[in-house]
Scaffold this motif. Structure first.
Motif, short mmCIF file in Angstrom:
data_model
loop_
_atom_site.label_atom_id
_atom_site.label_comp_id
_atom_site.label_asym_id
_atom_site.label_seq_id
_atom_site.Cartn_x
_atom_site.Cartn_y
_atom_site.Cartn_z
N GLY A 47 0.81 -1.21 0.00
CA GLY A 47 0.00 0.00 0.00
C GLY A 47 0.84 1.26 0.00
N ARG A 48 1.98 1.19 0.62
CA ARG A 48 2.89 2.33 0.67
C ARG A 48 3.73 2.45 -0.59
N GLU A 49 4.24 1.33 -1.03
CA GLU A 49 5.24 1.33 -2.10
C GLU A 49 5.07 0.07 -2.93
N LYS A 50 4.45 0.20 -4.09
CA LYS A 50 4.16 -0.95 -4.93
C LYS A 50 5.37 -1.27 -5.80
N THR A 51 6.29 -2.07 -5.26
CA THR A 51 7.48 -2.46 -6.01
C THR A 51 7.36 -3.93 -6.41
N ALA A 52 8.16 -4.33 -7.38
CA ALA A 52 8.16 -5.73 -7.81
C ALA A 52 8.53 -6.65 -6.64
N GLU A 53 9.49 -6.24 -5.84
CA GLU A 53 9.93 -7.07 -4.72
C GLU A 53 8.84 -7.20 -3.66
N ALA A 54 8.14 -6.10 -3.36
CA ALA A 54 7.07 -6.15 -2.37
C ALA A 54 5.92 -7.03 -2.86
N LEU A 55 5.62 -6.93 -4.16
CA LEU A 55 4.55 -7.75 -4.73
C LEU A 55 4.94 -9.23 -4.77
N GLU A 56 6.22 -9.50 -5.03
CA GLU A 56 6.68 -10.89 -5.00
C GLU A 56 6.53 -11.46 -3.59
N SER A 57 6.91 -10.69 -2.59
CA SER A 57 6.78 -11.13 -1.21
C SER A 57 5.31 -11.39 -0.87
N LEU A 58 4.43 -10.50 -1.32
CA LEU A 58 2.99 -10.68 -1.11
C LEU A 58 2.52 -11.97 -1.79
N GLY A 59 2.98 -12.18 -3.02
CA GLY A 59 2.63 -13.41 -3.74
C GLY A 59 3.10 -14.66 -3.01
N ASP A 60 4.31 -14.61 -2.47
CA ASP A 60 4.85 -15.75 -1.72
C ASP A 60 3.98 -16.06 -0.50
N ILE A 61 3.52 -15.02 0.16
CA ILE A 61 2.68 -15.21 1.36
C ILE A 61 1.33 -15.80 0.96
N TYR A 62 0.71 -15.24 -0.07
CA TYR A 62 -0.57 -15.80 -0.53
C TYR A 62 -0.40 -17.26 -0.93
N TYR A 63 0.71 -17.58 -1.60
CA TYR A 63 0.97 -18.97 -2.02
C TYR A 63 1.06 -19.87 -0.79
N GLU A 70 -4.83 -15.16 -5.78
CA GLU A 70 -4.24 -13.90 -5.32
C GLU A 70 -2.72 -13.90 -5.46
N SER A 71 -2.10 -15.05 -5.24
CA SER A 71 -0.64 -15.10 -5.41
C SER A 71 -0.28 -14.89 -6.87
N GLY A 72 -1.03 -15.51 -7.77
CA GLY A 72 -0.78 -15.32 -9.20
C GLY A 72 -0.92 -13.88 -9.63
N THR A 73 -1.93 -13.21 -9.12
CA THR A 73 -2.14 -11.80 -9.45
C THR A 73 -0.98 -10.95 -8.95
N ALA A 74 -0.52 -11.23 -7.73
CA ALA A 74 0.62 -10.47 -7.18
C ALA A 74 1.87 -10.69 -8.03
N TYR A 75 2.13 -11.93 -8.44
CA TYR A 75 3.30 -12.21 -9.28
C TYR A 75 3.18 -11.54 -10.65
N GLU A 76 1.97 -11.55 -11.21
CA GLU A 76 1.75 -10.88 -12.51
C GLU A 76 2.02 -9.38 -12.39
N GLN A 77 1.55 -8.79 -11.30
CA GLN A 77 1.81 -7.36 -11.10
C GLN A 77 3.30 -7.10 -10.91
N ALA A 79 5.73 -8.84 -12.21
CA ALA A 79 6.34 -8.97 -13.54
C ALA A 79 6.09 -7.71 -14.36
N GLY A 80 4.91 -7.14 -14.22
CA GLY A 80 4.57 -5.93 -14.96
C GLY A 80 5.36 -4.71 -14.52
N LEU A 81 5.83 -4.71 -13.29
CA LEU A 81 6.60 -3.58 -12.77
C LEU A 81 8.10 -3.71 -13.05
N SER A 82 8.52 -4.89 -13.42
CA SER A 82 9.96 -5.10 -13.67
C SER A 82 10.39 -4.39 -14.93
#
Length: 143
Positions: A47-63, A70-77, A79-82
């Protein structure tokens, strides 16, 4: 031990922690497999900082929580930010889609990995194997 460390660290960083401190707290929660707590903090980080690394971490947690869509969506996002296509994010998105039985979505990610023309040979081989498995499954479902 991680539970005590998280409690101590949470008190130490106070009420207005930096994003970096929150990321560290996520790591502490993850080391103790405290996924729900990690999720709450990871959502705050994203919510503070939408970075690829933060989204990957979020995806890992959802997984880890078996919330594969939800994990797939986080990983897709992520990838889109990279700045350049991250095959790791695409592979993780593909595996998440497979876990949620979204085979067309998974195949699209694995095709991107194969078509990237770069990356680790083992990763490309795994993507090709997953694609072959999905194609066999789809053919079997149609017959």
């Amino acid at each position: 031990m991680p539970k005590q460390a998280a409690r101590f660290y949470r008190r130490r960083i106070g009420e207005k922690p930096t994003t970096e401190q929150l990321e560290h707290l996520v790591d502490i929660y993850l080391s103790g497999q405290m996924y729900e707590q990690a999720l709450n903090v990871a959502l705050e980080v994203v919510g503070r900082e939408k970075t690829a690394e933060a989204l990957e971490s979020l995806g890992d947690i959802y997984y880890a929580l078996h919330r594969y869509d939800e994990s797939g969506t986080a990983y897709e996002q992520a990838a889109g930010l990279s700045s350049e296509p991250s095959l790791d994010f695409l592979m993780k998105a593909g595996y998440s889609a497979m876990k949620s039985k979204q085979y067309t979505r998974a195949a699209a990610h694995f095709e991107q990995v194969v078509g990237a023309g770069s990356g680790d040979e083992e990763q490309v081989q795994l993507a090709m194997q997953n694609l072959a498995w999905i194609r066999r499954l789809q053919a079997w479902q149609i017959d």
